[in-house]
Design an enzyme around this catalytic site. Structure first.
Site, mmCIF file in Angstrom:
data_model
loop_
_atom_site.group_PDB
_atom_site.id
_atom_site.type_symbol
_atom_site.label_atom_id
_atom_site.label_comp_id
_atom_site.label_asym_id
_atom_site.label_seq_id
_atom_site.Cartn_x
_atom_site.Cartn_y
_atom_site.Cartn_z
ATOM 1 N N ILE A 1 0.822 -1.220 0.000
ATOM 2 C CA ILE A 1 0.000 0.000 0.000
ATOM 3 C C ILE A 1 0.851 1.263 0.000
ATOM 4 O O ILE A 1 0.330 2.375 -0.012
ATOM 5 C CB ILE A 1 -0.963 0.021 1.211
ATOM 6 C CG1 ILE A 1 -0.192 -0.106 2.527
ATOM 7 C CG2 ILE A 1 -2.008 -1.063 1.086
ATOM 8 C CD1 ILE A 1 -1.068 -0.002 3.761
ATOM 9 N N GLY A 2 2.166 1.091 -0.009
ATOM 10 C CA GLY A 2 3.048 2.251 -0.067
ATOM 11 C C GLY A 2 4.492 1.803 -0.168
ATOM 12 O O GLY A 2 4.851 0.701 0.240
ATOM 13 N N SER A 3 5.319 2.656 -0.742
ATOM 14 C CA SER A 3 6.734 2.321 -0.847
ATOM 15 C C SER A 3 7.545 3.595 -0.916
ATOM 16 O O SER A 3 7.032 4.664 -1.269
ATOM 17 C CB SER A 3 7.001 1.452 -2.078
ATOM 18 O OG SER A 3 6.665 2.146 -3.263
ATOM 19 N N GLY A 4 8.805 3.480 -0.568
ATOM 20 C CA GLY A 4 9.712 4.619 -0.601
ATOM 21 C C GLY A 4 11.133 4.133 -0.525
ATOM 22 O O GLY A 4 11.416 2.928 -0.583
ATOM 23 N N SER A 5 12.043 5.093 -0.380
ATOM 24 C CA SER A 5 13.459 4.727 -0.364
ATOM 25 C C SER A 5 13.821 3.892 0.861
ATOM 26 O O SER A 5 14.781 3.133 0.843
ATOM 27 C CB SER A 5 14.316 5.993 -0.402
ATOM 28 O OG SER A 5 14.021 6.819 0.713
ATOM 29 N N ALA A 6 13.026 4.036 1.932
ATOM 30 C CA ALA A 6 13.356 3.322 3.165
ATOM 31 C C ALA A 6 12.775 1.917 3.204
ATOM 32 O O ALA A 6 13.191 1.097 4.010
ATOM 33 C CB ALA A 6 12.864 4.112 4.376
ATOM 34 N N ASP B 1 10.277 15.107 9.369
ATOM 35 C CA ASP B 1 9.766 14.881 8.012
ATOM 36 C C ASP B 1 8.249 15.030 7.985
ATOM 37 O O ASP B 1 7.533 14.190 7.442
ATOM 38 C CB ASP B 1 10.178 13.500 7.505
ATOM 39 C CG ASP B 1 10.036 13.379 5.982
ATOM 40 O OD1 ASP B 1 9.962 14.432 5.313
ATOM 41 O OD2 ASP B 1 9.993 12.247 5.477
ATOM 42 N N VAL C 1 5.390 -0.627 2.610
ATOM 43 C CA VAL C 1 4.344 -0.790 3.609
ATOM 44 C C VAL C 1 3.310 -1.754 3.046
ATOM 45 O O VAL C 1 2.859 -1.608 1.903
ATOM 46 C CB VAL C 1 3.682 0.548 3.970
ATOM 47 C CG1 VAL C 1 2.630 0.341 5.051
ATOM 48 C CG2 VAL C 1 4.724 1.557 4.440
ATOM 49 N N LYS D 1 5.435 -2.174 8.055
ATOM 50 C CA LYS D 1 6.465 -1.474 7.295
ATOM 51 C C LYS D 1 7.757 -2.278 7.356
ATOM 52 O O LYS D 1 8.314 -2.509 8.427
ATOM 53 C CB LYS D 1 6.677 -0.069 7.858
ATOM 54 C CG LYS D 1 7.668 0.750 7.033
ATOM 55 C CD LYS D 1 7.654 2.206 7.453
ATOM 56 C CE LYS D 1 8.516 3.042 6.523
ATOM 57 N NZ LYS D 1 8.451 4.479 6.842
#
Length: 977
Positions: A689-694, A814, A697, A712
């Protein structure tokens, strides 16, 4: 061969006949051209609702929806497609419709420029493009000599205010307002529009004086130049415009007095001069304007008595004069002969008895008279005023009992009688005010019991009865109030128990029962109120232990001081309230490990024998029981140990092929929740349901009815010793102890095998960044202003909790709209603490955390992130909420962000604040709230950190911007109720 001459002769006859028919009935080339132009026009529009599905190539344009044709020639003469959710742009092909007399496309979402080719439509009489999203400069429309109605208001048009408007001398109606023009003056040439009856130039960034030429427009009926920066004295020459029925001059910089010559405007129906710098005494001559329906002069500097002639007006419906310096008694007859529906006379210096006749005609809906010096009893006539929707007469010197009928207002949403000297009981008739959402009676002298009939107010959200002389028990019927969010009963003489039925108030946020005579224990069932955020039971006679289950709540404030409580203080509650919240309870104690952080604060350390009675027979019994338990435990332990050894051997046998380098999972659990490690770690890519550099999710639906969580997965190294895992877990433990309804709940942290997983509560409505870009049915935004305001307040409270109530304080680093998550009720939660740091570990880091567009300017040259860096980022979020824009957009220009854009738009002039508000959600009644939030966003994004407010200050200011509680005008001059 003999037949050829006959064939030739027949061919000649046919040709002649065809030529004759073509001469008599020529082909409709015009219709073909028009149809092609209309379909090019259609192709440039986005018709998501299929409004134009009747436009078929095989049909005549005359049967198309929104098209009008000349009944004789069949040529297209009108296009009328208002309020049908069209978007896209206006095609230049419109110029091919040379006979067009009407182009009306109001209240859509059409963008782009007004095509200059439109001037080829020489017969155009009506051009109505109001309330769209058109941008760019206005093309020179002066060639349209026949134009009678020009309305392009309510768009995003820019450039200079054009003087060629004065050449369009056939104009009857001219609407150019609510656009983004460059600062300029009203051109003198407008005085040449002698036929003009309607002039709308509001919010046009106009400055300077009103040109005298305007006062030669003798036909003028409506004159609206509100929300500009027009200056100079109020123009006496306006009295020459004797046909005026409506004058809108609110929110300018006019000075001086209202001249007595105003009496010449005998047709005047609406007169709004609010939010200027006018002064002096209002002339009595205003009372001779017998047609007057609306009179607004709030937020000026008028003094003296209010003209008594208003009492003779028979058509007056709306009177708003708040925030002036009027004094003396309010004219007794006002309302006696007029059908008043709205009255706001707040924040003046009126004295004497409260006006009697404001509801004489039984049509009054909004009565606001707060902050005056009215005295005496509330007139009995108001007991029959059943039309009231909103009543605020607080902060006066009213006394005596409230008439019985006054309690039963079947339509009222708000009753505020606070800060007076009223006596008597709160009548059971209050149960008939079933639409009530706010009952505010604090700081009076009401006595008697709280009526059980309060339980009938199923729409009530706020009940404030504090600082009175109320007695008796809190009625159990209060548990029927499912919408209740705030209950304040502090500082009365209430007795009895705290009703267990309060657990049914599922939306309760703020509960204050302090300084009464309540007895008994704190109900364990209060822990079921998941929304509860503030709890104050101080200064009562409560006994028993503090329920350990209260730690389940997301409390940001708790005060149980000054009672007779005993036993152990749950450490999590101690972290929220501090020791002062539990002081003056002699039998309360803290665990030894918490004593260090609560030294010299009067709390004793809990003893393991504290609650054991010291008589010998009981001691013997307890000793026998203890020995018996020890024997049972030892025997059971031996069996368990033998069983465990066998099972371990079995597991070792089964898993001998597992890589020996795999580390064991370290699980830090922060809430009582049954978690299966395999269930958490076996993540399905279909549920991302979500993604990023870290990392990513995932949504995980737990088995055994465990509900849904968000997991996460964080990218990291192999988890070797010294890689920082220990520090990360320590920080996670700090975050896991956070208990606030506006901070995302961290259930657990799993570390090992080269991975790290964080288990959070799942948020149904995603994040704020996504929601701001979503539309629902009908093209409306998912988030209206009430939702956006709620989100802003919740997020502010969450950040304030991190900064001011956590020990040590936590700096997020952030803050951004995608890190503000929304639950099913659009309650906001601060999330993503991947770069958050506790303040006591130092403020300086080796790299800059944060997101472009949200980062405070000082971080460009310093790594010293502070709470004020978070404040700046939150200010950017506020600007997103009020403008509907993203932090970075192409239209801002290269290297510019939303902060630069907003500052450039308002040009340091607060009178242009409305120009940047999101028109999709803007309305008269919430504009003031939006502007207050905008101002807070601007304050938070001040370049110098020391000039930014703290988050506690932000929360306080945002509370003042509540669109549901505002007692004053909005900045458009229209009354806010």
């Amino acid at each position: 061969m003999s037949r050829r001459p006959d064939l030739l002769r027949g061919s000649v006859v046919a040709t002649v006949a065809a030529t004759f028919l073509l001469f008599i009935f020529p082909p409709n080339v015009e219709s073909t051209v028009e149809k092609q132009a209309l379909f090019r026009f259609k192709n440039r529009l986005d018709d998501s609702h299929n409004i134009l599905q009747s436009w078929k190539p095989s049909d005549s344009p005359c049967v198309f929806r929104g098209i009008t044709c000349d009944p004789l020639s069949g040529e297209v003469i009108g296009i009328s497609l208002g309020n049908v959710n069209l978007s896209g742009t206006i095609s230049p092909s419109i110029s091919a419709l040379t006979k067009l007399s009407t182009l009306s496309l109001p209240s859509n979402f059409i963008s782009g420029r007004i095509p200059p080719e439109i001037v080829n439509c020489k017969n155009l009489k009506v051009l109505n493009l109001t309330s769209n999203r058109l941008s760019g400069t206005i093309p020179n429309l002066s060639p349209l000599k026949s134009l009678e109605i020009l309305d392009i208001s309510g768009n995003f048009l820019n450039g200079e205010f054009q003087s060629w408007i004065g050449n369009m001398n056939q104009l009857v109606s001219l609407g150019l307002g609510n656009n983004h023009y460059e600062e300029g003056i009203i051109p003198e040439s407008i005085g040449g529009l002698k036929k003009l009856t309607w002039l709308f130039l509001a919010r046009s960034n106009l400055t300077g004086k009103i040109p005298n030429s305007i006062f030669d427009l003798n036909a003028l009926d409506t004159f609206d130049i509100a929300n500009n920066a027009i200056s100079d004295d109020f123009p006496i020459l306006i009295s020459r415009l004797v046909n005026l029925t409506k004058i809108e001059l609110f929110n300018n910089s006019l000075t001086g007095k209202i001249p007595p010559e105003i009496k010449n405007l005998t047709r005047l129906r609406e007169f709004d001069i609010s939010s200027n710098q006018l002064s002096g005494v209002l002339p009595e001559e205003l009372g001779v304007l017998k047609e007057l329906r609306v009179f607004h002069c709030h937020e000026n500097n008028f003094t003296g008595e209010f003209p008594s002639g208003f009492g003779d007006l028979s058509h007056l419906t709306s009177l708003s004069i708040y925030r002036n310096n009027f004094s003396g008694e309010f004219p007794v007859n006002i309302g006696r002969f007029s059908p008043l529906d709205t009255v706001d006379i707040s924040e003046n210096e009126f004295t004497g008895p409260f006006p009697r006749f404001l509801c004489q005609n039984k049509k009054l809906q909004f009565l606001l008279a707060l902050q005056n010096e009215f005295s005496g009893e509330i007139p009995r006539s108001y007991g029959e005023c059943k039309s009231l929707l909103r009543l605020r007469i607080n902060n006066n010197r009213l006394s005596g009992q409230v008439v019985e009928g006054f309690w039963s207002l079947p339509l009222a949403k708000m009753i505020d009688l606070s800060d007076n000297e009223l006596t008597g009981e709160v009548s059971p008739q209050i149960g008939l005010s079933t639409e009530l959402s706010q009952l505010i009676l604090q700081n009076n002298r009401f006595s008697g019991k709280i009526p059980r009939e309060l339980g009938r107010l199923t729409n009530i959200e706020r009940i404030y009865l504090s600082n009175n002389n109320l007695s008796g028990e809190i009625p159990m019927e209060v548990g029927d109030l499912k919408e209740l969010s705030s209950l304040h009963l502090e500082n009365n003489s209430l007795t009895g128990f705290i009703p267990k039925e309060l657990k049914n108030c599922v939306k309760l946020v703020d509960l204050n029962l302090a300084k009464n005579f309540l007895t008994g224990e704190i109900p364990n069932s209060l822990s079921q109120i998941a929304s509860l955020n503030s709890l104050d039971f101080s200064g009562n006679r409560l006994t028993g232990e503090i329920p350990a289950s209260l730690v389940k709540l997301k409390l940001s404030f708790i005060d149980l001081s000054g009672n007779q409580l005993s036993g152990r203080i749950p450490p999590d509650l101690l972290a929220v309230g501090g020791s002062t919240a539990f002081s003056r309870n002699e039998k309360l104690c803290v665990d030894k490990e918490n004593a260090k952080t609560n030294q010299n604060l009067g709390l004793s350390i809990c003893s393991g024998y504290q609650n054991v009675k010291r008589n010998s027979s009981l001691d013997g019994t307890l000793l026998f029981l203890a020995l018996a338990i020890v024997v049972v435990v030892l025997v059971s332990g031996l069996f368990a140990l033998r069983y465990r050894v066998v099972k371990i051997r079995e597991l070792d046998s089964e898993n001998r092929d597992i890589n020996k380098a795999d580390a064991k999972w370290k699980i830090a659990s922060f809430h009582q929740m049954e978690l299966d490690v395999d269930e958490i770690c076996r993540l399905d890519e279909d549920h991302v349901i979500g993604s990023g550099s870290a990392g990513k999710v995932y949504r995980v639906d737990l088995k055994k009815g465990g509900g849904t969580v968000a997991v996460k997965w964080l990218k990291r190294g192999g988890g070797e010793e010294g890689d920082g895992t220990e520090v990360s877990v320590a920080e996670m433990e700090i975050l896991g102890k956070i208990r606030h309804r506006n901070v995302l709940k961290l259930y657990a942290c799993l570390v090992g095998r080269g991975s790290r997983y964080l288990v959070f509560e799942f948020m149904e409505n995603g994040n704020l960044y996504q929601a701001l870009g979503n539309n629902i049915k009908g093209g409306l935004p998912e988030l209206d202003w009430l939702k956006r305001y709620k989100i802003a307040v919740g997020a502010a409270k969450g950040i304030a909790y991190l900064h001011h109530d956590c020990c040590p304080p936590i700096i997020h680093r952030d803050i951004k709209s995608s890190n503000i998550l929304l639950d099913g009720d659009y309650e906001s939660k601060i999330a993503d603490f991947g770069v958050a740091k506790v303040a006591d570990k130092g403020y300086e880091w080796s790299c800059v955390a944060g997101t472009h567009g949200y980062m405070a300017p000082e971080l460009a040259y310093s790594f010293k992130a502070t709470e004020k860096s978070d404040v700046y980022s939150f200010g950017v979020v506020l600007l997103e909420l009020v403008t509907g824009l993203r932090p970075m957009e192409d239209e801002f220009g290269e290297g510019k962000d939303i902060v630069d854009y907003v500052y450039s738009q308002i040009q340091q002039d607060p009178r242009n604040l409305q120009n940047v508000l999101d028109k999709q959600v803007l309305s008269t009644y919430i504009e003031e709230s939006m502007i207050r939030v905008l101002k807070m966003g601007l304050l938070c994004t001040t370049k110098l950190p020391n000039l930014r407010p703290s988050m506690r200050e932000v929360v306080r200011k945002l509370d003042d911007a509540d669109p549901c509680v505002s007692n004053s005008q909005d900045t458009t001059g229209k009354i806010t109720v």
